[in-house]
Scaffold this motif. Structure first.
Motif, short mmCIF file in Angstrom:
data_model
loop_
_atom_site.label_atom_id
_atom_site.label_comp_id
_atom_site.label_asym_id
_atom_site.label_seq_id
_atom_site.Cartn_x
_atom_site.Cartn_y
_atom_site.Cartn_z
N GLU A 21 0.84 -1.20 0.00
CA GLU A 21 0.00 0.00 0.00
C GLU A 21 0.87 1.25 0.00
O GLU A 21 0.60 2.21 -0.74
CB GLU A 21 -0.93 0.01 1.22
CG GLU A 21 -1.82 1.23 1.25
CD GLU A 21 -2.66 1.33 2.50
OE1 GLU A 21 -3.47 2.27 2.58
OE2 GLU A 21 -2.50 0.51 3.42
N GLN A 22 1.93 1.25 0.79
CA GLN A 22 2.82 2.40 0.85
C GLN A 22 3.53 2.61 -0.48
O GLN A 22 3.65 3.74 -0.96
CB GLN A 22 3.83 2.23 1.97
CG GLN A 22 3.21 2.31 3.35
CD GLN A 22 4.18 1.96 4.46
OE1 GLN A 22 5.25 1.41 4.21
NE2 GLN A 22 3.80 2.24 5.69
N LEU A 28 1.54 6.42 -6.98
CA LEU A 28 0.39 7.23 -7.40
C LEU A 28 0.73 8.71 -7.30
O LEU A 28 0.39 9.49 -8.20
CB LEU A 28 -0.82 6.89 -6.53
CG LEU A 28 -2.12 7.61 -6.86
CD1 LEU A 28 -2.57 7.31 -8.28
CD2 LEU A 28 -3.20 7.22 -5.86
N ILE A 29 1.40 9.11 -6.24
CA ILE A 29 1.80 10.50 -6.09
C ILE A 29 2.74 10.91 -7.23
O ILE A 29 2.60 12.00 -7.79
CB ILE A 29 2.48 10.72 -4.72
CG1 ILE A 29 1.45 10.60 -3.61
CG2 ILE A 29 3.19 12.07 -4.66
CD1 ILE A 29 2.03 10.54 -2.22
N GLU A 31 2.95 9.55 -10.28
CA GLU A 31 2.21 9.60 -11.53
C GLU A 31 1.36 10.86 -11.61
O GLU A 31 1.29 11.51 -12.65
CB GLU A 31 1.32 8.36 -11.68
CG GLU A 31 2.08 7.08 -11.93
CD GLU A 31 2.72 7.02 -13.30
OE1 GLU A 31 2.18 7.62 -14.25
OE2 GLU A 31 3.78 6.39 -13.43
N ARG A 32 0.71 11.21 -10.52
CA ARG A 32 -0.10 12.43 -10.51
C ARG A 32 0.77 13.67 -10.66
O ARG A 32 0.36 14.65 -11.26
CB ARG A 32 -0.92 12.51 -9.23
CG ARG A 32 -2.09 11.57 -9.21
CD ARG A 32 -2.91 11.71 -7.97
NE ARG A 32 -4.12 10.94 -8.04
CZ ARG A 32 -4.86 10.60 -6.99
NH1 ARG A 32 -4.49 10.98 -5.78
NH2 ARG A 32 -5.94 9.89 -7.13
N GLY A 33 1.97 13.62 -10.12
CA GLY A 33 2.91 14.72 -10.27
C GLY A 33 3.31 14.93 -11.71
O GLY A 33 3.42 16.07 -12.18
N LYS A 34 3.51 13.85 -12.44
CA LYS A 34 3.85 13.94 -13.86
C LYS A 34 2.72 14.62 -14.64
O LYS A 34 2.96 15.47 -15.48
CB LYS A 34 4.10 12.56 -14.45
CG LYS A 34 5.37 11.90 -13.99
CD LYS A 34 5.49 10.53 -14.62
CE LYS A 34 6.63 9.74 -14.03
NZ LYS A 34 6.69 8.36 -14.57
N VAL A 35 1.50 14.22 -14.34
CA VAL A 35 0.35 14.78 -15.05
C VAL A 35 0.16 16.25 -14.70
O VAL A 35 -0.08 17.08 -15.58
CB VAL A 35 -0.93 13.97 -14.71
CG1 VAL A 35 -2.16 14.65 -15.27
CG2 VAL A 35 -0.82 12.56 -15.26
N ILE A 50 -3.68 1.75 -10.28
CA ILE A 50 -3.04 1.93 -8.98
C ILE A 50 -4.09 2.24 -7.93
O ILE A 50 -4.08 1.67 -6.83
CB ILE A 50 -1.98 3.05 -9.03
CG1 ILE A 50 -0.81 2.64 -9.93
CG2 ILE A 50 -1.47 3.38 -7.63
CD1 ILE A 50 0.16 3.76 -10.23
N ARG A 51 -5.03 3.14 -8.25
CA ARG A 51 -6.08 3.49 -7.30
C ARG A 51 -6.93 2.28 -6.94
O ARG A 51 -7.28 2.08 -5.77
CB ARG A 51 -6.97 4.59 -7.89
CG ARG A 51 -6.31 5.95 -7.91
CD ARG A 51 -7.17 7.02 -8.54
NE ARG A 51 -8.49 7.06 -7.96
CZ ARG A 51 -9.63 7.07 -8.67
NH1 ARG A 51 -9.60 7.06 -9.98
NH2 ARG A 51 -10.79 7.11 -8.07
N ARG A 52 -7.25 1.49 -7.92
CA ARG A 52 -8.07 0.30 -7.67
C ARG A 52 -7.33 -0.73 -6.83
O ARG A 52 -7.92 -1.38 -5.96
CB ARG A 52 -8.52 -0.32 -8.98
CG ARG A 52 -9.59 0.50 -9.65
CD ARG A 52 -10.07 -0.18 -10.90
NE ARG A 52 -11.19 0.59 -11.46
CZ ARG A 52 -12.02 0.12 -12.36
NH1 ARG A 52 -11.85 -1.10 -12.84
NH2 ARG A 52 -13.00 0.85 -12.81
N THR A 53 -6.03 -0.89 -7.07
CA THR A 53 -5.25 -1.85 -6.29
C THR A 53 -5.13 -1.39 -4.85
O THR A 53 -5.24 -2.20 -3.92
CB THR A 53 -3.85 -2.02 -6.92
OG1 THR A 53 -4.00 -2.46 -8.27
CG2 THR A 53 -3.04 -3.05 -6.15
N ILE A 54 -4.94 -0.09 -4.64
CA ILE A 54 -4.91 0.43 -3.27
C ILE A 54 -6.24 0.16 -2.58
O ILE A 54 -6.28 -0.23 -1.41
CB ILE A 54 -4.57 1.94 -3.27
CG1 ILE A 54 -3.11 2.14 -3.70
CG2 ILE A 54 -4.81 2.55 -1.89
CD1 ILE A 54 -2.74 3.59 -3.93
#
Length: 67
Positions: A21-22, A28-29, A31-35, A50-54
């Motif tokens: 999870e960590q 995820l952070i 990937e969102r930073g890239k976008v 990633i969101r679904r796996t978390i």
């Protein structure tokens, strides 16, 4: 980082669930930073996976906590 399915998540220990999870949260952070920086991700569906796996991991953690 690997994407886990529900049956794979159930096989992990409590410590492994927390570690995964960590790691996924950090990814995820990133990937969102890239976008948000205006760049395009290599795989646009990756954020969703990633969101679904978390969510799968957190669901399993809650199930174990309440059992």
């Amino acid at each position: 980082m690997a994407i886990f399915r529900a049956h794979e998540v159930k096989q992990l220990s409590d410590v492994e669930l927390l570690e995964q999870e960590q790691k996924l949260s950090l990814e995820l952070i990133q990937e969102r930073g890239k976008v948000s920086a205006g760049g395009a991700t290599e795989n646009p569906g990756r954020i969703r996976e990633i969101r679904r796996t978390i969510a799968r991991i957190r669901t399993e953690q809650n199930a174990r906590r309440n059992a």
